[in-house]
Design a protein around this motif. Sequence first.
Motif, PDB file in Angstrom:
ATOM      1  N   ASP A 108       8.499   3.230  -4.063  1.00 40.52           N
ATOM      2  CA  ASP A 108       8.441   3.974  -5.328  1.00 40.52           C
ATOM      3  C   ASP A 108       7.162   3.575  -6.068  1.00 40.52           C
ATOM      4  OD1 ASP A 108       8.799   4.260  -8.300  1.00 40.52           O
ATOM      5  OD2 ASP A 108      10.710   5.134  -7.675  1.00 40.52           O
ATOM      6  N   ASP A 109       6.240   4.516  -6.197  1.00 43.70           N
ATOM      7  CA  ASP A 109       4.959   4.222  -6.850  1.00 43.70           C
ATOM      8  C   ASP A 109       5.129   3.783  -8.299  1.00 43.70           C
ATOM      9  OD1 ASP A 109       3.327   4.724  -4.631  1.00 43.70           O
ATOM     10  OD2 ASP A 109       3.172   6.861  -5.104  1.00 43.70           O
ATOM     11  N   GLU A 145       0.819  -1.222   0.000  1.00 39.84           N
ATOM     12  CA  GLU A 145       0.000   0.000   0.000  1.00 39.84           C
ATOM     13  C   GLU A 145       0.851   1.270   0.000  1.00 39.84           C
ATOM     14  OE1 GLU A 145      -3.375   0.282  -0.213  1.00 39.84           O
ATOM     15  OE2 GLU A 145      -3.332  -1.874  -0.584  1.00 39.84           O
ATOM     16  N   ALA A 146       2.046   1.209   0.620  1.00 39.50           N
ATOM     17  CA  ALA A 146       2.932   2.377   0.679  1.00 39.50           C
ATOM     18  C   ALA A 146       4.325   1.954   0.197  1.00 39.50           C
ATOM     19  CB  ALA A 146       2.993   2.920   2.102  1.00 39.50           C
ATOM     20  N   PRO A 147       4.465   1.711  -1.114  1.00 39.45           N
ATOM     21  CA  PRO A 147       5.746   1.228  -1.640  1.00 39.45           C
ATOM     22  C   PRO A 147       6.818   2.316  -1.600  1.00 39.45           C
ATOM     23  CG  PRO A 147       4.306   1.798  -3.443  1.00 39.45           C
ATOM     24  CD  PRO A 147       3.495   1.940  -2.184  1.00 39.45           C
ATOM     25  N   ARG A 170       6.325   0.227  -8.374  1.00 41.28           N
ATOM     26  CA  ARG A 170       5.211  -0.650  -7.993  1.00 41.28           C
ATOM     27  C   ARG A 170       4.289  -0.888  -9.187  1.00 41.28           C
ATOM     28  NH1 ARG A 170      -0.211  -0.219  -6.647  1.00 41.28           N
ATOM     29  NH2 ARG A 170      -0.910  -1.687  -5.071  1.00 41.28           N
TER      30      ARG A 170
END
Length: 78
Positions: free
Chosen positions: A59-60, A55-57, A63
């Motif tokens: 690096d979006d 949910e909170a990687p 991900r």
Amino acid sequence: LEQLHRAYVDVNPGDRYALTYLPGRGLELALNGRPLAVVEGADFARAYFAIWTGEAPIDDGLRNALLAGARKARTAAR
């Protein structure tokens, strides 16, 4: 976590690390197809993969690219 991190070794250009969850065994770290370590537990694998795909990687963009690749692989396997 320490067991997994101790297994990492220096790499050369073209080398490839792979992390694979193996049901009933755990999270495997391999270098160029050669297993280096296995850490038992689905819970550990889930937590470790969450670094990149949770949910909170970290690096979006990474991900999204990882998950897009997984979707492509599943579609191709059908």
